[in-house]
Design an enzyme around this catalytic site. Structure first.
Site, PDB file in Angstrom:
ATOM      1  N   PHE A  79      -3.511  32.267 -16.313  1.00  0.00           N
ATOM      2  CA  PHE A  79      -3.167  32.640 -14.935  1.00  0.00           C
ATOM      3  C   PHE A  79      -2.257  31.617 -14.271  1.00  0.00           C
ATOM      4  O   PHE A  79      -1.552  31.923 -13.318  1.00  0.00           O
ATOM      5  CB  PHE A  79      -4.449  32.817 -14.094  1.00  0.00           C
ATOM      6  N   CYS A 102      -1.899  22.534 -16.480  1.00  0.00           N
ATOM      7  CA  CYS A 102      -2.434  21.907 -17.691  1.00  0.00           C
ATOM      8  C   CYS A 102      -1.900  20.490 -17.851  1.00  0.00           C
ATOM      9  O   CYS A 102      -2.396  19.735 -18.661  1.00  0.00           O
ATOM     10  CB  CYS A 102      -2.065  22.736 -18.909  1.00  0.00           C
ATOM     11  N   SER A 143      -7.541  28.237 -21.986  1.00  0.00           N
ATOM     12  CA  SER A 143      -8.594  27.217 -22.047  1.00  0.00           C
ATOM     13  C   SER A 143      -8.967  26.925 -23.510  1.00  0.00           C
ATOM     14  O   SER A 143      -8.745  27.746 -24.407  1.00  0.00           O
ATOM     15  CB  SER A 143      -9.816  27.705 -21.275  1.00  0.00           C
ATOM     16  N   LYS A 156       0.560  39.702 -23.342  1.00  0.00           N
ATOM     17  CA  LYS A 156      -0.693  40.019 -22.637  1.00  0.00           C
ATOM     18  C   LYS A 156      -0.892  38.920 -21.597  1.00  0.00           C
ATOM     19  O   LYS A 156      -1.377  37.832 -21.897  1.00  0.00           O
ATOM     20  CB  LYS A 156      -1.857  40.039 -23.645  1.00  0.00           C
ATOM     21  N   GLU A 208      -5.067  38.685 -16.449  1.00  0.00           N
ATOM     22  CA  GLU A 208      -5.416  39.815 -15.585  1.00  0.00           C
ATOM     23  C   GLU A 208      -5.553  39.391 -14.120  1.00  0.00           C
ATOM     24  O   GLU A 208      -5.665  40.221 -13.234  1.00  0.00           O
ATOM     25  CB  GLU A 208      -6.699  40.494 -16.083  1.00  0.00           C
ATOM     26  N   GLU A 259     -12.868  19.688 -18.276  1.00  0.00           N
ATOM     27  CA  GLU A 259     -11.622  20.018 -17.592  1.00  0.00           C
ATOM     28  C   GLU A 259     -12.022  20.750 -16.308  1.00  0.00           C
ATOM     29  O   GLU A 259     -12.683  21.791 -16.367  1.00  0.00           O
ATOM     30  CB  GLU A 259     -10.748  20.945 -18.452  1.00  0.00           C
TER      31      GLU A 259
HETATM   32  P1  NAD Z   1      -8.350  31.503 -20.138  1.00  0.00           P
HETATM   33  O1  NAD Z   1      -8.567  30.860 -21.438  1.00  0.00           O
HETATM   34  O2  NAD Z   1      -9.532  31.944 -19.356  1.00  0.00           O
HETATM   35  O3  NAD Z   1      -7.435  32.815 -20.294  1.00  0.00           O
HETATM   36  C1  NAD Z   1      -6.214  32.774 -21.006  1.00  0.00           C
HETATM   37  C2  NAD Z   1      -5.934  34.158 -21.582  1.00  0.00           C
HETATM   38  O4  NAD Z   1      -6.973  34.503 -22.498  1.00  0.00           O
HETATM   39  C3  NAD Z   1      -5.901  35.259 -20.531  1.00  0.00           C
HETATM   40  O5  NAD Z   1      -4.859  36.133 -20.833  1.00  0.00           O
HETATM   41  C4  NAD Z   1      -7.270  35.927 -20.675  1.00  0.00           C
HETATM   42  O6  NAD Z   1      -7.241  37.297 -20.368  1.00  0.00           O
HETATM   43  C5  NAD Z   1      -7.610  35.721 -22.138  1.00  0.00           C
HETATM   44  N1  NAD Z   1      -9.042  35.543 -22.358  1.00  0.00           N
HETATM   45  C6  NAD Z   1      -9.939  34.957 -21.527  1.00  0.00           C
HETATM   46  N2  NAD Z   1     -11.164  34.938 -22.089  1.00  0.00           N
HETATM   47  C7  NAD Z   1     -11.045  35.522 -23.298  1.00  0.00           C
HETATM   48  C8  NAD Z   1     -11.977  35.790 -24.361  1.00  0.00           C
HETATM   49  N3  NAD Z   1     -13.241  35.445 -24.270  1.00  0.00           N
HETATM   50  N4  NAD Z   1     -11.511  36.403 -25.463  1.00  0.00           N
HETATM   51  C9  NAD Z   1     -10.213  36.748 -25.574  1.00  0.00           C
HETATM   52  N5  NAD Z   1      -9.299  36.512 -24.594  1.00  0.00           N
HETATM   53  C10 NAD Z   1      -9.698  35.907 -23.475  1.00  0.00           C
HETATM   54  O7  NAD Z   1      -7.440  30.503 -19.271  1.00  0.00           O
HETATM   55  P2  NAD Z   1      -7.023  30.635 -17.746  1.00  0.00           P
HETATM   56  O8  NAD Z   1      -8.204  30.357 -16.886  1.00  0.00           O
HETATM   57  O9  NAD Z   1      -6.243  31.871 -17.518  1.00  0.00           O
HETATM   58  O10 NAD Z   1      -5.976  29.428 -17.644  1.00  0.00           O
HETATM   59  C11 NAD Z   1      -6.341  28.103 -17.405  1.00  0.00           C
HETATM   60  C12 NAD Z   1      -6.501  27.330 -18.699  1.00  0.00           C
HETATM   61  O11 NAD Z   1      -5.282  27.348 -19.430  1.00  0.00           O
HETATM   62  C13 NAD Z   1      -6.809  25.859 -18.478  1.00  0.00           C
HETATM   63  O12 NAD Z   1      -7.774  25.460 -19.399  1.00  0.00           O
HETATM   64  C14 NAD Z   1      -5.485  25.170 -18.752  1.00  0.00           C
HETATM   65  O13 NAD Z   1      -5.569  23.822 -19.156  1.00  0.00           O
HETATM   66  C15 NAD Z   1      -4.946  26.022 -19.831  1.00  0.00           C
HETATM   67  N6  NAD Z   1      -3.502  25.874 -19.951  1.00  0.00           N
HETATM   68  C16 NAD Z   1      -3.044  25.132 -21.003  1.00  0.00           C
HETATM   69  C17 NAD Z   1      -1.688  24.928 -21.131  1.00  0.00           C
HETATM   70  C18 NAD Z   1      -1.141  24.118 -22.268  1.00  0.00           C
HETATM   71  O14 NAD Z   1       0.051  24.079 -22.421  1.00  0.00           O
HETATM   72  N7  NAD Z   1      -1.958  23.467 -23.077  1.00  0.00           N
HETATM   73  C19 NAD Z   1      -0.794  25.495 -20.205  1.00  0.00           C
HETATM   74  C20 NAD Z   1      -1.312  26.254 -19.158  1.00  0.00           C
HETATM   75  C21 NAD Z   1      -2.679  26.438 -19.050  1.00  0.00           C
END
Ligand code: NAD
Length: 496
Positions: free
Chosen positions: A150, A282, A227, A174, A177, A382
């Site tokens: 997000f 991040c 994450s 994808k 959401e 985090e």
């Molecule tokens: P998230 O992991 O909750 O979601 C990321 C994506 O995965 C979304 O599209 C979501 O719909 C999908 N998703 C969520 N849970 C899932 C599951 N159980 N099974 C399959 N798909 C699933 O992350 P978020 O809250 O949207 O974003 C924040 C996180 O992203 C933080 O941890 C941040 O550090 C990380 N991030 C990392 C970087 C990097 O470059 N390392 C960059 C940006 C964000």
């Protein structure tokens, strides 16, 4: 009537009125502004079919034609930066200048992709044996997918699809959401720039649609950013299904300030890196490591700057920090402040006391926690919010040990006036991206972005040359043309 946000498949918007739905909020007001349709296996099947069909011609479209479309896309994006930024701000909550910056950083990847014909040149060795030449080529994989978080609804997708598409693949995105609209705007503009239908598709949804992507035999590679627990899951499941995977995870970025540093510059950097985008980056700094006896001075300088920060709707002018993305996330971040106090840290500045913290929007003021130890939850997890932890350490060795013992290894920064100290940290810090007097060292598009350890599952970083490599497969060709001067049957291994 509530707006329903749909998919974008084969160049057309697809809305399934009967599908499951998820709420999309305006974080500044706390109101639901739209709903997003949550896809399933049939939606992924349709997207893969469209992408497969499109690959038949896109995969062999000339480099000059692909480049022409990328240049047109670059121009269109440039004209639409303000509209996309407004869309991001209204669903994510970040300020307009921050959202504008994110679109511009994504645009830089499109600009890098415009030079694909230069980057993707191959190698040729003439005369590796008598009358034999060997050369290498890199070819697209086919249908590839990107699953994004997000916090950068435009920039992170643009780390992926411009390069995948420039190298001849077709793409299924994808997005999160929580803020799904920016990705649709990006895909529609690409179509307007001349991209053939089906080359870039967007499917909306949650775990169900992600699992369908991970299990689909037609998807050759998956890029993920999000994450750590989800990154690890994506990596295992997609790799078990034979796909190429790069899965970037969470982070806990340290900023080490040595006693000889310019403390005013360090305080400026710490404030912008910890509280910018409400800490939902991040590469945000979440741990400030004060080495020697500078902590009191540094904290005083930070607090004097934080006093002037304006918290409010990201869409309002002059606001420095917007709300968090959701009510649940705001409450989770706030819970770390109570937890830190319980574990013996000192909450010097408590964001829960901010006047907006009790309003319907998902606000939390900037927070600073002093006396944090590496055993505390506020250090280990985090948090992904506007909470800066301060750890006081006696010397550089202790600082290096602390950073390197952390399971995350995305970015790390060192503030010092000593070239020798900077050189030591740049060599010995275990992180994918190091800043020297730069708090958020996000590489430009022609370098690659990514961390180590729990911040990356897989071994390829995104964009830059590693991005090009990820989306292409190498092939080496050895050729000899008939020549009557050459011997006939030869069972030996050619050596001359
Ligand atoms: P998230 O992991 O909750 O979601 C990321 C994506 O995965 C979304 O599209 C979501 O719909 C999908 N998703 C969520 N849970 C899932 C599951 N159980 N099974 C399959 N798909 C699933 O992350 P978020 O809250 O949207 O974003 C924040 C996180 O992203 C933080 O941890 C941040 O550090 C990380 N991030 C990392 C970087 C990097 O470059 N390392 C960059 C940006 C964000």
């Amino acid at each position: 009537m509530t707006q329903l946000i749909g998919h974008f498949i084969n160049g057309k918007s697809l809305i399934d009125e009967k599908a499951r739905r998820g709420p999309v909020f305006n974080p500044a007001t706390g109101e639901m502004s739209a709903e997003v349709t949550l896809g399933d296996t049939s939606v992924v099947d349709a997207a893969v079919d469209a992408a497969r069909e499109a690959f038949l011609s896109w995969g062999t479209t000339s480099l000059s034609q692909r480049t022409r479309i990328l240049f047109a896309y670059r121009e269109l994006l440039d004209k639409n930066v303000a509209d996309i930024a407004r869309l991001i701000s209204s669903q994510h909550g970040k300020t307009l200048p921050d959202a504008t910056g994110e679109v511009r950083r994504g645009l830089e990847v499109v600009e890098f992709a415009c030079g694909i014909s230069q980057v993707q040149k191959s190698q040729y060795s003439h005369g590796v044996s008598r009358d034999v030449d060997t050369f290498s080529i890199r070819q697209p994989l086919g249908v590839v997918a990107g699953i994004t978080p997000f916090n950068f609804p435009a920039m992170v997708p643009m780390w992926m699809f411009p390069i995948a598409i420039a190298t001849g693949n077709t793409f299924i995105l994808k997005p999160s959401e929580k803020d799904p609209s920016a990705s649709l705007a990006l895909a529609e503009l690409f179509l307007e720039a001349g991209l053939p239908e089906g080359v870039l598709n967007v499917v909306q949804g949650d775990k169900e649609v992600v699992d369908a992507i991970l299990d689909h035999r037609g998807v050759r590679a998956v890029s993920f950013v999000g994450s750590t627990p989800v990154a690890s899951y994506i990596y295992s499941r997609a790799a078990a299904n034979g796909k190429r995977v790069q899965a970037l995870g969470g982070a806990k970025n340290h900023m080490v300030v040595l006693p000889d540093a310019d403390l005013d510059a360090a305080a400026d950097a710490a404030v912008s890196a910890a509280y910018g985008s409400a800490g939902e980056r991040c590469m945000a700094i979440s741990v400030l490591v004060a080495v020697g006896d500078i902590a009191d001075d540094l904290i005083a300088k930070i607090l004097s700057r934080v006093e002037d920060l304006r918290v409010g709707s990201g869409l309002d002018e002059g606001v420095d920090m917007g709300p968090l993305v959701s009510r649940e996330h705001r409450d989770k971040v706030a819970s770390y402040l109570a937890g830190a106090k319980g574990e013996g840290a000192e909450v010097v500045l408590d964001g829960r006391d901010h006047p907006l913290a009790g309003s319907p929007g998902f606000y939390l003021g900037p927070s600073l926690v002093d006396g944090v130890k590496d055993s505390m939850k506020v250090y280990r997890d985090e948090i992904f919010g506007p909470v800066l932890s301060v750890c006081r350490l006696p010397d550089s060795d202790a600082a290096l040990r602390m950073v390197n013992a952390n399971p995350y290894a995305n970015g790390a920064a060192i503030f010092t006036r000593s070239g020798a100290a900077a050189h030591r940290f740049q060599s010995e810090l275990d992180a994918g991206m190091i800043g020297i007097n730069v708090p958020i060292p996000v590489p430009v598009a022609y370098y690659s972005f990514g961390g180590n350890k729990h911040s990356l599952f897989g071994d390829t970083h995104v964009h830059g040359e590693e991005g090009v490599k990820f989306y292409t497969r190498g092939k080496v060709i050895t050729q000899r043309w008939a020549d009557e001067r050459l011997p006939g049957v030869d069972f030996g291994f050619p050596q001359t």
